[in-house]
Scaffold this motif. Structure first.
Motif, PDB file in Angstrom:
ATOM      1  N   TRP A 391       0.827  -1.198   0.000  1.00  0.00           N
ATOM      2  CA  TRP A 391       0.000   0.000   0.000  1.00  0.00           C
ATOM      3  C   TRP A 391       0.864   1.251   0.000  1.00  0.00           C
ATOM      4  CZ3 TRP A 391      -1.618  -3.651   3.960  1.00  0.00           C
ATOM      5  CH2 TRP A 391      -0.865  -3.613   5.118  1.00  0.00           C
ATOM      6  N   LEU A 392       0.250   2.346  -0.425  1.00  0.00           N
ATOM      7  CA  LEU A 392       0.933   3.619  -0.558  1.00  0.00           C
ATOM      8  C   LEU A 392       0.746   4.462   0.699  1.00  0.00           C
ATOM      9  CD1 LEU A 392      -0.496   4.665  -4.055  1.00  0.00           C
ATOM     10  CD2 LEU A 392       1.413   3.127  -3.607  1.00  0.00           C
ATOM     11  N   ILE A 393       1.741   5.293   1.004  1.00  0.00           N
ATOM     12  CA  ILE A 393       1.549   6.209   2.119  1.00  0.00           C
ATOM     13  C   ILE A 393       0.781   7.449   1.681  1.00  0.00           C
ATOM     14  CG2 ILE A 393       3.833   7.273   1.764  1.00  0.00           C
ATOM     15  CD1 ILE A 393       3.876   7.780   4.806  1.00  0.00           C
ATOM     16  N   ASN A 394       1.008   7.911   0.465  1.00  0.00           N
ATOM     17  CA  ASN A 394       0.307   9.076  -0.079  1.00  0.00           C
ATOM     18  C   ASN A 394       0.678   9.229  -1.547  1.00  0.00           C
ATOM     19  OD1 ASN A 394       2.891  10.440  -0.132  1.00  0.00           O
ATOM     20  ND2 ASN A 394       2.603  10.937   2.024  1.00  0.00           N
ATOM     21  N   GLN A 395       0.284  10.349  -2.162  1.00  0.00           N
ATOM     22  CA  GLN A 395       0.521  10.528  -3.592  1.00  0.00           C
ATOM     23  C   GLN A 395       2.001  10.601  -3.938  1.00  0.00           C
ATOM     24  OE1 GLN A 395       0.440  14.205  -5.595  1.00  0.00           O
ATOM     25  NE2 GLN A 395      -0.423  15.345  -3.878  1.00  0.00           N
ATOM     26  N   TYR A 396       2.853  10.990  -2.981  1.00  0.00           N
ATOM     27  CA  TYR A 396       4.279  11.097  -3.258  1.00  0.00           C
ATOM     28  C   TYR A 396       4.929   9.732  -3.462  1.00  0.00           C
ATOM     29  CZ  TYR A 396       4.215  16.080  -2.397  1.00  0.00           C
ATOM     30  OH  TYR A 396       3.958  17.429  -2.502  1.00  0.00           O
ATOM     31  N   ALA A 397       4.203   8.670  -3.169  1.00  0.00           N
ATOM     32  CA  ALA A 397       4.703   7.321  -3.431  1.00  0.00           C
ATOM     33  C   ALA A 397       4.583   6.946  -4.896  1.00  0.00           C
ATOM     34  CB  ALA A 397       3.958   6.309  -2.569  1.00  0.00           C
ATOM     35  N   ASP A 402       9.965   9.789 -17.636  1.00  0.00           N
ATOM     36  CA  ASP A 402      10.459   9.150 -18.851  1.00  0.00           C
ATOM     37  C   ASP A 402       9.575   7.966 -19.273  1.00  0.00           C
ATOM     38  OD1 ASP A 402      12.172   8.918 -21.008  1.00  0.00           O
ATOM     39  OD2 ASP A 402      13.550   7.567 -19.977  1.00  0.00           O
ATOM     40  N   GLY A 403       8.248   8.150 -19.160  1.00  0.00           N
ATOM     41  CA  GLY A 403       7.320   7.125 -19.598  1.00  0.00           C
ATOM     42  C   GLY A 403       7.123   5.980 -18.634  1.00  0.00           C
ATOM     43  N   HIS A 404       7.710   6.047 -17.446  1.00  0.00           N
ATOM     44  CA  HIS A 404       7.582   4.979 -16.448  1.00  0.00           C
ATOM     45  C   HIS A 404       6.956   5.527 -15.174  1.00  0.00           C
ATOM     46  CE1 HIS A 404      10.696   3.353 -19.135  1.00  0.00           C
ATOM     47  NE2 HIS A 404      10.291   2.157 -18.721  1.00  0.00           N
ATOM     48  N   LEU A 405       6.085   4.724 -14.572  1.00  0.00           N
ATOM     49  CA  LEU A 405       5.501   5.056 -13.280  1.00  0.00           C
ATOM     50  C   LEU A 405       6.273   4.315 -12.201  1.00  0.00           C
ATOM     51  CD1 LEU A 405       3.173   6.409 -11.647  1.00  0.00           C
ATOM     52  CD2 LEU A 405       1.948   4.230 -11.871  1.00  0.00           C
ATOM     53  N   ARG A 406       6.807   5.079 -11.239  1.00  0.00           N
ATOM     54  CA  ARG A 406       7.500   4.479 -10.092  1.00  0.00           C
ATOM     55  C   ARG A 406       6.540   4.502  -8.901  1.00  0.00           C
ATOM     56  NH1 ARG A 406      12.010   7.774 -11.600  1.00  0.00           N
ATOM     57  NH2 ARG A 406      10.775   9.544 -10.904  1.00  0.00           N
ATOM     58  N   PHE A 455      10.554  11.298  -5.434  1.00  0.00           N
ATOM     59  CA  PHE A 455      11.269  10.946  -6.650  1.00  0.00           C
ATOM     60  C   PHE A 455      11.717  12.240  -7.317  1.00  0.00           C
ATOM     61  CE2 PHE A 455       8.290   7.427  -5.990  1.00  0.00           C
ATOM     62  CZ  PHE A 455       9.129   6.334  -6.119  1.00  0.00           C
ATOM     63  N   VAL A 456      12.993  12.321  -7.631  1.00  0.00           N
ATOM     64  CA  VAL A 456      13.563  13.483  -8.304  1.00  0.00           C
ATOM     65  C   VAL A 456      14.318  12.979  -9.517  1.00  0.00           C
ATOM     66  CG1 VAL A 456      15.042  15.521  -8.104  1.00  0.00           C
ATOM     67  CG2 VAL A 456      13.769  14.700  -6.097  1.00  0.00           C
ATOM     68  N   GLY A 457      13.735  13.142 -10.695  1.00  0.00           N
ATOM     69  CA  GLY A 457      14.364  12.635 -11.907  1.00  0.00           C
ATOM     70  C   GLY A 457      14.541  11.128 -11.823  1.00  0.00           C
ATOM     71  N   GLY A 458      15.748  10.658 -12.047  1.00  0.00           N
ATOM     72  CA  GLY A 458      16.026   9.234 -12.044  1.00  0.00           C
ATOM     73  C   GLY A 458      16.406   8.670 -10.694  1.00  0.00           C
ATOM     74  N   THR A 459      16.171   9.424  -9.616  1.00  0.00           N
ATOM     75  CA  THR A 459      16.520   8.969  -8.270  1.00  0.00           C
ATOM     76  C   THR A 459      15.286   8.974  -7.385  1.00  0.00           C
ATOM     77  OG1 THR A 459      18.740   9.908  -8.491  1.00  0.00           O
ATOM     78  CG2 THR A 459      18.009   9.356  -6.275  1.00  0.00           C
ATOM     79  N   GLY A 460      15.158   7.948  -6.562  1.00  0.00           N
ATOM     80  CA  GLY A 460      14.097   7.894  -5.579  1.00  0.00           C
ATOM     81  C   GLY A 460      14.676   7.969  -4.176  1.00  0.00           C
ATOM     82  N   TYR A 461      13.976   8.669  -3.293  1.00  0.00           N
ATOM     83  CA  TYR A 461      14.380   8.753  -1.884  1.00  0.00           C
ATOM     84  C   TYR A 461      13.245   8.178  -1.046  1.00  0.00           C
ATOM     85  CZ  TYR A 461      17.681  12.052  -3.900  1.00  0.00           C
ATOM     86  OH  TYR A 461      18.655  12.632  -4.680  1.00  0.00           O
ATOM     87  N   LEU A 497       9.702  15.082   2.244  1.00  0.00           N
ATOM     88  CA  LEU A 497      10.997  15.360   1.621  1.00  0.00           C
ATOM     89  C   LEU A 497      10.805  16.365   0.501  1.00  0.00           C
ATOM     90  CD1 LEU A 497      12.343  11.691   1.340  1.00  0.00           C
ATOM     91  CD2 LEU A 497      13.071  13.420   3.020  1.00  0.00           C
ATOM     92  N   HIS A 498      11.747  17.316   0.397  1.00  0.00           N
ATOM     93  CA  HIS A 498      11.609  18.388  -0.590  1.00  0.00           C
ATOM     94  C   HIS A 498      12.962  18.680  -1.239  1.00  0.00           C
ATOM     95  CE1 HIS A 498       9.389  21.967  -2.076  1.00  0.00           C
ATOM     96  NE2 HIS A 498      10.605  22.467  -2.186  1.00  0.00           N
TER      97      HIS A 498
END
Length: 647
Positions: A391-397, A402-406, A455-461, A497-498
């Motif tokens: 399950w997700l914690i919120n929309q930031y999950a 680049d055409g992919h959903l993380r 998620f910031v570009g190609g990196t997830g935190y 996170l910001h």
């Protein structure tokens, strides 16, 4: 032919081309088990009679002695995501230089909030009233009563969206109905003549003294909304309007049989959301047409999600161009061209499992995700769907890049003495009408759950927490082979996170002891320039402090030009709690406190009761917003420039 059906014909052909039509018997999940990951597709109904037959079949398989859902809960409670969950304008430095917008997840996809500015005016809505402020003269230039008699806390959160001289105010269920075309007369807090109890959307003209142009009301509860350009998409969750009796002298079997009989006698009107549109003094009513409804291949029939579309570039709201899916919906995410609606099964399974200290079955831990194309001006077009474990914690999950959903999720038992939870990041790509997994990272934070994702570009935190706070950096540049790059363990956790410029990440959450006991608000500045070795280079701790940012990121302000961070802060101690807006400058050498702004209205026992909710910048002035009013503070000197009382 009904108005809803006429409005729906344009979408039906497109939806049918995507999904096809079928009259096959509906597969219904048993009441205590749900659809495995990937086990559903959206399809259209052939007709209203077929829709009603299948809805009854699905609901009867799910109904129990107390109604639909656990203990008769029909999933009609309101609220945005668990936080609704927590929701910046994409990158932190993307806001215009003269004023700050609402802190949103993605640039170009605005989110409703209690205050908005376009640099020329500040508009805020609280307790059923709308206020307009001229930031240049620092004067209150307009006031409009939207929900008479709604003074004080109503248990709901109103929001608004802004475009030019138009504001769309989103009032949740349970407030009074305004008069249209003037200053808003006093009207009783009651359902519409058709019995509709649900959110009200009010279009307001701001070109002069604010006035109501029209309103829209629909059955259900507001989930969330997004605005791209002039187009607003509103997501509403509803349930069948069935009245199940609870006879005290009956067995569970007798109650269940009686409830199934009620379902047998229901009509399609008991399921499909009704709406009412008021404009130019005239009111028209309708309901979502059967041809506007689609379904997964397995469902319970207990909840429906409807997406409405409104154009703020026009003078009227219209009928909303509704599109409905027989599903639940908890979380909304949009990157602009696409909008995702997600729902998980926690509300169904966790209460029972927690009471019995039983770990969830993998089939119970499924989050379903629906992808819609909202790039055009017409109704949303269903594109694809997916299910992921957990399950997700919120929309930031969720984040599309680049055409992919993380998607970041937590699975397993997070409670008890032996938690077995773990978290993952899944990478999905649209393949026809399915979002297919192309890669994943698992095993994050064993025995913990996710507290924050960015998620910031190609990196997830990803932040997980139980006793300490591991901050994971996840390399997602190769969607087919994502991997954990680095990990930082510190006490406490970040709940939001910001991004704060190249190689920097801000976190807002709670400090904690070695045993995981929270100890007050904590702000952290992380150096993430080297993903393999994230470090915390600055920390600011307020003992016994709590901030709204921890569960609603709209309360967060970062002004890059000044490296200024502003968060609402409530500090508990002896006597009454203090409520301020804490302003800090974030430098590599640490955080520097520059101001604590309050909205205190009195002294002694009457002071400190006015929490500051939001802050924004307009032309070198920091504005703070509370239910009591708005205060203007100089960014350069942090001296008060003006106070506008709204109570």
């Amino acid at each position: 032919m009904s108005p809803a059906r006429v409005l729906g014909l344009a979408l039906v052909a497109g939806l049918a081309l995507v999904t096809g039509c079928t009259a096959e018997p509906v597969p219904v999940p048993p009441p205590d088990r749900h659809v495995p990951a990937g086990g559903f597709r959206l399809v259209a109904f052939d007709s209203c009679p077929e829709a009603l037959r299948q809805l009854k079949t699905a609901a009867k398989a799910y109904v129990g002695p107390w109604g639909l859902g656990p203990n008769g809960d029909m999933r009609t409670f309101g609220g945005v995501d668990q936080a609704a969950g927590p929701a910046t304008a994409g990158r932190a430095d993307a806001a215009p230089k003269s004023y700050s917008g609402t802190n949103t997840h993605e640039a170009g996809a605005d989110e409703p909030d209690l205050v908005k500015t376009d640099g020329k005016r500040i508009v805020t809505v609280q307790h059923g009233k709308l206020y307009v402020v001229d930031p240049a003269t620092r004067r209150l230039t307009g006031k409009l009563e939207l929900a008479p008699g709604a003074d004080g806390f109503r248990g709901t959160e109103d929001g608004l969206l802004l475009h030019g001289d138009r504001a769309l105010v989103l009032l949740r269920a349970g407030v009074a109905k305004p008069a249209v075309g003037g200053g808003g007369g006093r009207v009783a807090d009651a359902p519409t003549p058709d019995g509709i109890v649900g959110p009200r959307l009010v279009m307001v003209d701001l070109s002069g003294q604010p006035k109501i142009l029209g309103e829209y009301r629909i059955d259900g509860n507001l989930v969330d909304a997004r605005q791209v350009g002039t187009m607003v998409r509103v997501v509403v969750r509803s349930a069948p309007r069935l009245n199940f009796p609870h006879p005290q002298q009956a067995t569970d079997e007798q109650r269940t049989a009686a409830n199934r009989e009620i379902i047998d006698n229901a009509t399609v009107d008991d399921w499909l959301p009704r709406y009412e549109v008021t404009s130019d003094g005239r009111t028209s009513a309708g309901r979502v047409g059967c041809e506007r409804v689609s379904r997964p291949t397995a469902y319970s029939g207990t909840s429906l999600v409807t997406m409405l579309s409104f154009d703020l570039g026009t003078a009227a709201l219209g009928a909303g161009d509704p599109v409905t899916v027989i599903a639940d919906g908890d979380t909304v995410y949009s990157n602009g061209p696409r909008l995702y609606v997600a729902n998980d099964q926690r509300w169904r399974v966790l209460p029972t499992l927690t009471a019995r200290n039983i770990a969830p079955d993998p089939e119970d831990e499924t989050t379903e995700i629906y992808q819609f194309d909202i790039s055009g001006a017409g109704a949303p077009r269903y594109v694809a769907d997916a299910s992921v474990p957990g399950w997700l914690i919120n929309q930031y999950a969720m984040s599309e890049w680049d055409g992919h959903l993380r998607v970041a999720t937590t699975s397993g038992r997070t409670w008890g003495n032996k938690p077995d939870s773990t978290s993952s990041v899944h990478v999905l790509r649209a393949d026809g009408t399915a979002l297919t997994q192309v890669g994943k990272v698992t095993g994050l934070g064993k025995g913990e759950r996710i507290y924050a994702v960015r998620f910031v570009g190609g990196t997830g935190y990803v932040v997980t927490f139980r006793r300490t706070d591991p901050l994971y950096t996840v390399d997602l540049r190769d969607p087919g082979a994502p991997k954990v790059s680095g990990e930082l363990k510190i006490n406490g956790y970040s709940a939001y996170l910001h991004p704060a410029g190249e190689g920097r990440l801000l976190g807002v959450g709670q400090e904690a002891s070695d045993q995981g006991r929270v100890q007050g608000t904590q702000l952290s500045l992380f150096d993430v320039a080297d993903p393999a070795r994230p470090t915390r280079i600055a920390q600011y701790h307020v003992k016994q402090g709590h901030s709204e940012v921890e569960f609603d990121p709209h309360a967060f302000l970062y002004w890059p030009a000044e490296r200024l961070v502003v968060v609402p802060l409530t500090v508990y101690g002896k006597g009454m709690p203090s409520n301020v807006a804490l302003a800090l400058r974030a430098g590599d050498g640490g955080f520097t406190e520059v101001a604590r702004i309050d909205h205190t209205l009195g002294t002694g026992r009457t002071a400190g009761f006015t929490p500051i909710r939001r802050s924004l910048v307009v032309d070198g002035v920091l504005w703070t917003v509370s239910a009591a009013g708005l205060k203007a503070t100089s960014l350069s000197t942090m001296k008060t420039l003006g106070w506008l009382r709204t109570t």
